[in-house]
Design a protein around this motif. Structure first.
Motif, PDB file in Angstrom:
ATOM      1  N   GLY A  14       0.853  -1.209   0.000  1.00  0.00           N
ATOM      2  CA  GLY A  14       0.000   0.000   0.000  1.00  0.00           C
ATOM      3  C   GLY A  14       0.875   1.239   0.000  1.00  0.00           C
ATOM      4  N   THR A  16       1.706   3.410  -2.149  1.00  0.00           N
ATOM      5  CA  THR A  16       1.314   4.643  -2.842  1.00  0.00           C
ATOM      6  C   THR A  16       0.245   5.417  -2.075  1.00  0.00           C
ATOM      7  OG1 THR A  16      -0.268   3.316  -4.084  1.00  0.00           O
ATOM      8  CG2 THR A  16       1.848   3.772  -5.160  1.00  0.00           C
ATOM      9  N   GLY A  17      -0.258   4.861  -0.978  1.00  0.00           N
ATOM     10  CA  GLY A  17      -1.353   5.513  -0.227  1.00  0.00           C
ATOM     11  C   GLY A  17      -0.833   6.478   0.816  1.00  0.00           C
ATOM     12  N   ASN A  18      -1.773   7.117   1.506  1.00  0.00           N
ATOM     13  CA  ASN A  18      -1.454   8.081   2.567  1.00  0.00           C
ATOM     14  C   ASN A  18      -0.538   7.488   3.615  1.00  0.00           C
ATOM     15  OD1 ASN A  18      -2.767  10.473   2.082  1.00  0.00           O
ATOM     16  ND2 ASN A  18      -4.685   9.820   3.026  1.00  0.00           N
ATOM     17  N   VAL A  19      -0.925   6.327   4.130  1.00  0.00           N
ATOM     18  CA  VAL A  19      -0.197   5.712   5.239  1.00  0.00           C
ATOM     19  C   VAL A  19       1.123   5.121   4.731  1.00  0.00           C
ATOM     20  CG1 VAL A  19      -0.276   3.926   7.033  1.00  0.00           C
ATOM     21  CG2 VAL A  19      -2.338   5.256   6.525  1.00  0.00           C
ATOM     22  N   SER A  42      -1.178  -2.063  -5.831  1.00  0.00           N
ATOM     23  CA  SER A  42      -1.964  -2.880  -6.760  1.00  0.00           C
ATOM     24  C   SER A  42      -1.350  -2.795  -8.164  1.00  0.00           C
ATOM     25  CB  SER A  42      -3.407  -2.384  -6.795  1.00  0.00           C
ATOM     26  OG  SER A  42      -3.481  -1.217  -7.565  1.00  0.00           O
ATOM     27  N   ARG A  44      -2.558  -1.400 -10.536  1.00  0.00           N
ATOM     28  CA  ARG A  44      -2.812  -0.043 -11.054  1.00  0.00           C
ATOM     29  C   ARG A  44      -1.566   0.830 -11.015  1.00  0.00           C
ATOM     30  NH1 ARG A  44      -7.388  -0.980  -7.963  1.00  0.00           N
ATOM     31  NH2 ARG A  44      -6.310  -0.249  -6.102  1.00  0.00           N
ATOM     32  N   SER A  45      -0.819   0.761  -9.906  1.00  0.00           N
ATOM     33  CA  SER A  45       0.327   1.671  -9.803  1.00  0.00           C
ATOM     34  C   SER A  45       1.679   0.963  -9.928  1.00  0.00           C
ATOM     35  CB  SER A  45       0.248   2.484  -8.506  1.00  0.00           C
ATOM     36  OG  SER A  45      -0.128   1.665  -7.452  1.00  0.00           O
ATOM     37  N   ASN A 100      -2.075  -2.390   9.259  1.00  0.00           N
ATOM     38  CA  ASN A 100      -2.826  -1.173   9.604  1.00  0.00           C
ATOM     39  C   ASN A 100      -4.324  -1.316   9.406  1.00  0.00           C
ATOM     40  OD1 ASN A 100      -1.260   1.261  10.417  1.00  0.00           O
ATOM     41  ND2 ASN A 100      -0.029   0.608   8.681  1.00  0.00           N
ATOM     42  N   SER A 164      -8.400  12.514   6.206  1.00  0.00           N
ATOM     43  CA  SER A 164      -7.284  11.645   5.799  1.00  0.00           C
ATOM     44  C   SER A 164      -7.452  10.239   6.368  1.00  0.00           C
ATOM     45  CB  SER A 164      -5.945  12.237   6.231  1.00  0.00           C
ATOM     46  OG  SER A 164      -5.960  12.473   7.625  1.00  0.00           O
ATOM     47  N   ASN A 336      -3.332  11.634  12.897  1.00  0.00           N
ATOM     48  CA  ASN A 336      -3.870  10.277  12.670  1.00  0.00           C
ATOM     49  C   ASN A 336      -3.008   9.458  11.716  1.00  0.00           C
ATOM     50  OD1 ASN A 336      -5.142  12.359  10.877  1.00  0.00           O
ATOM     51  ND2 ASN A 336      -5.815  10.539   9.776  1.00  0.00           N
TER      52      ASN A 336
HETATM   53  N1  LIG Z   1      -5.498   6.971   7.105  1.00  0.00           N
HETATM   54  C1  LIG Z   1      -5.520   6.661   8.394  1.00  0.00           C
HETATM   55  O1  LIG Z   1      -5.584   7.503   9.299  1.00  0.00           O
HETATM   56  C2  LIG Z   1      -5.440   5.257   8.782  1.00  0.00           C
HETATM   57  C3  LIG Z   1      -5.212   4.968  10.098  1.00  0.00           C
HETATM   58  C4  LIG Z   1      -5.154   3.647  10.500  1.00  0.00           C
HETATM   59  C5  LIG Z   1      -5.316   2.671   9.562  1.00  0.00           C
HETATM   60  N2  LIG Z   1      -5.536   2.978   8.257  1.00  0.00           N
HETATM   61  C6  LIG Z   1      -5.713   1.867   7.329  1.00  0.00           C
HETATM   62  O2  LIG Z   1      -4.617   1.788   6.430  1.00  0.00           O
HETATM   63  C7  LIG Z   1      -5.065   1.337   5.152  1.00  0.00           C
HETATM   64  C8  LIG Z   1      -4.673   2.329   4.084  1.00  0.00           C
HETATM   65  O3  LIG Z   1      -5.159   3.617   4.377  1.00  0.00           O
HETATM   66  P1  LIG Z   1      -4.711   4.879   3.485  1.00  0.00           P
HETATM   67  O4  LIG Z   1      -5.313   6.025   4.166  1.00  0.00           O
HETATM   68  O5  LIG Z   1      -3.250   4.873   3.217  1.00  0.00           O
HETATM   69  O6  LIG Z   1      -5.483   4.545   2.096  1.00  0.00           O
HETATM   70  P2  LIG Z   1      -5.200   5.071   0.613  1.00  0.00           P
HETATM   71  O7  LIG Z   1      -4.526   6.393   0.642  1.00  0.00           O
HETATM   72  O8  LIG Z   1      -6.485   4.929  -0.107  1.00  0.00           O
HETATM   73  O9  LIG Z   1      -4.144   3.988   0.009  1.00  0.00           O
HETATM   74  C9  LIG Z   1      -4.487   2.651  -0.242  1.00  0.00           C
HETATM   75  C10 LIG Z   1      -3.255   1.873  -0.684  1.00  0.00           C
HETATM   76  O10 LIG Z   1      -3.602   0.493  -0.834  1.00  0.00           O
HETATM   77  C11 LIG Z   1      -3.209   0.025  -2.111  1.00  0.00           C
HETATM   78  N3  LIG Z   1      -4.099  -1.026  -2.579  1.00  0.00           N
HETATM   79  C12 LIG Z   1      -5.442  -0.973  -2.723  1.00  0.00           C
HETATM   80  N4  LIG Z   1      -5.908  -2.168  -3.178  1.00  0.00           N
HETATM   81  C13 LIG Z   1      -4.844  -2.996  -3.300  1.00  0.00           C
HETATM   82  C14 LIG Z   1      -4.653  -4.328  -3.714  1.00  0.00           C
HETATM   83  N5  LIG Z   1      -5.687  -5.088  -4.093  1.00  0.00           N
HETATM   84  N6  LIG Z   1      -3.401  -4.859  -3.724  1.00  0.00           N
HETATM   85  C15 LIG Z   1      -2.347  -4.102  -3.339  1.00  0.00           C
HETATM   86  N7  LIG Z   1      -2.449  -2.807  -2.940  1.00  0.00           N
HETATM   87  C16 LIG Z   1      -3.684  -2.259  -2.922  1.00  0.00           C
HETATM   88  C17 LIG Z   1      -3.288   1.255  -2.984  1.00  0.00           C
HETATM   89  O11 LIG Z   1      -2.522   1.049  -4.146  1.00  0.00           O
HETATM   90  P3  LIG Z   1      -2.897   1.705  -5.593  1.00  0.00           P
HETATM   91  O12 LIG Z   1      -2.205   3.033  -5.631  1.00  0.00           O
HETATM   92  O13 LIG Z   1      -2.298   0.735  -6.553  1.00  0.00           O
HETATM   93  O14 LIG Z   1      -4.384   1.793  -5.669  1.00  0.00           O
HETATM   94  C18 LIG Z   1      -2.691   2.297  -2.030  1.00  0.00           C
HETATM   95  O15 LIG Z   1      -1.283   2.158  -2.022  1.00  0.00           O
HETATM   96  C19 LIG Z   1      -6.566   1.101   5.306  1.00  0.00           C
HETATM   97  O16 LIG Z   1      -6.765  -0.245   5.660  1.00  0.00           O
HETATM   98  C20 LIG Z   1      -6.936   2.001   6.457  1.00  0.00           C
HETATM   99  O17 LIG Z   1      -8.083   1.557   7.136  1.00  0.00           O
HETATM  100  C21 LIG Z   1      -5.582   4.242   7.839  1.00  0.00           C
END
Ligand SMILES: NC(=O)c1ccc[n+]([C@@H]2O[C@H](COP(=O)([O-])OP(=O)(O)OC[C@H]3O[C@@H](n4cnc5c(N)ncnc54)[C@H](OP(=O)(O)O)[C@@H]3O)[C@@H](O)[C@H]2O)c1
Length: 360
Positions: A14, A16-19, A42, A44-45, A100, A164, A336
């Motif tokens: 993950g 490329t995502g926020n976390v 994924s 995708r990226s 996470n 976020s 967060n």
């Molecule tokens: N944000 C918070 O405050 C927070 C706090 C605690 C826990 N979390 C948890 O952490 C996780 C991610 O949160 P985020 O805020 O970083 O989300 P986000 O910005 O939407 O990023 C999601 C990430 O997951 C990847 N991904 C999605 N589907 C996938 C797949 N099938 N196989 C591999 N990679 C995949 C995405 O890759 P692509 O770029 O390829 O789509 C991206 O890198 C969630 O489970 C969330 O509940 C978040």
């Protein structure tokens, strides 16, 4: 920072995502002892490039099972479904997943950890260690020393959670919807007042159940049979698990607010023992990763705007609840994405190495 020795092969799932992006930044910041770092996302990226804050260039790879060959620690932040699908593949290959997502948090076989609160639970892991919900981690960090000393009787929490917490797309949507809302506002303040009952169209809201710009949404995630939301029940159940207090009386209302980063919480705590504010502040002043910011005469207290980007959990507005004995109110704000996700995950990784609790 680690005093340690062991060099681990790391994957960020993950990435490329926020976390995920922040995990990479914090690994560099804290000089985590890495032999190698692999960035996974994924299909995708896959193939895209990420440049770390220290200028190191990484190619993002697709998170196939084989991508975990030779990996010691996986920091997973790609959602529950991805974690569930890939956990067996990671464990089979000798890796430990620090997750996470909420997939395994309440599994009795999986330690749920904030290192400052229950680092000792890490040694019981069987390949997965869960990172708590982003409002729960700072909450238990503040509650733990008070519970040890005065035994908490009841906790009432209202959260004010930034967008976020719902991912990168949800942040983008708040910005776009806010611009659109402002564009629709009449120029004259008088017109604004007279038309205040008309809510400008905020286009379709894809990442929320209701419009988020200039609004508050008292619903995060879906409703459960007991009329609490899933987010509220996560905070309740995860707090009990990490504090080792299954008997704790705790209730929560979770609200999504139009703030980009940092979650705030209004907390009311009732204790079994007699307390004074002086004693509470003394305990908190010695608590690792927690800072008191409480200077009412200067209007100084934690807010998302002065906490975002910082590591500690901040508490302020600390006062006796005058409506009943041995009860306090306080206000808590934390980033967060840091303590609620990426930083806590990295600290778990550091503890894993310190406790020599890696799989192989
Ligand atoms: N944000 C918070 O405050 C927070 C706090 C605690 C826990 N979390 C948890 O952490 C996780 C991610 O949160 P985020 O805020 O970083 O989300 P986000 O910005 O939407 O990023 C999601 C990430 O997951 C990847 N991904 C999605 N589907 C996938 C797949 N099938 N196989 C591999 N990679 C995949 C995405 O890759 P692509 O770029 O390829 O789509 C991206 O890198 C969630 O489970 C969330 O509940 C978040």
């Amino acid at each position: 920072m680690l005093e340690s020795f062991a060099m681990a092969n790391i994957a960020i799932l993950g990435a490329t995502g926020n976390v995920g992006r922040l995990i990479l930044e914090i690994l560099e910041e804290r000089k985590f002892p890495c032999e190698s770092i692999k960035l996974l996302a994924s299909a995708r990226s896959a193939g895209s490039t990420i440049i770390s804050p220290k200028g190191k260039e990484y190619k993002v790879e697709e998170a196939t099972p084989e991508a975990f060959d030779g990996i010691d620690i996986v920091f997973a932040s790609a959602g529950s479904e991805t974690s569930k699908a890939l956990a067996p593949e990671i464990i089979k290959r000798g890796g430990v997943m620090i997750d996470n997502s909420s997939a395994f948090r309440m599994d009795p076989e999986v330690p749920l950890v904030v290192p400052e609160v229950n680092a000792e639970d890490i040694k019981n892991h069987k390949g997965i260690i869960a990172n708590p919900n982003c409002s729960t981690a700072p909450l238990v960090l503040a509650l733990k020393p008070l519970d040890e000393k005065f035994k908490i009787k009841r906790v009432v929490v209202s959260t004010y959670q930034s967008v976020s917490g719902a991912g990168k797309a949800a942040m983008d949507e708040l910005i776009t919807a806010s611009k659109k809302y402002m564009g629709n506002l009449p120029n004259e303040l008088a017109d604004l007042a007279s038309s205040s009952s008309e809510i400008p169209d905020q286009h379709s809201y894809e990442n929320y159940v209701n419009p988020i710009a200039f609004n508050l949404i008292p619903q995060i995630d879906v409703f459960m049979n007991n009329d609490y939301t899933k987010e509220e029940m996560k905070l309740i159940n995860e707090s009990k698990k990490m504090l080792h207090r299954p008997d704790l009386a705790i209730t929560c209302t979770a609200v999504r607010v139009p703030v980009l980063v940092s979650h705030s919480e209004s907390i009311n705590l009732e204790f079994e023992e007699d307390i004074t504010i002086k004693e509470i502040k003394k305990l908190w002043s010695k608590t690792e990763s927690l800072e008191i910011m409480d200077n009412p005469s200067k209007s100084e207290y934690p807010m998302p705007i002065n906490v975002t980007g910082r590591d500690p959990v901040y508490v302020g507005r600390i006062r006796l609840d005058e409506s009943q004995p041995n009860t306090i109110n306080f206000w808590l704000v934390s980033d967060n994405l840091r303590i609620g996700a990426a930083l806590n995950a990295v600290r778990i990784g550091e503890e894993l190495i310190k406790q020599e609790a890696l799989a192989s």
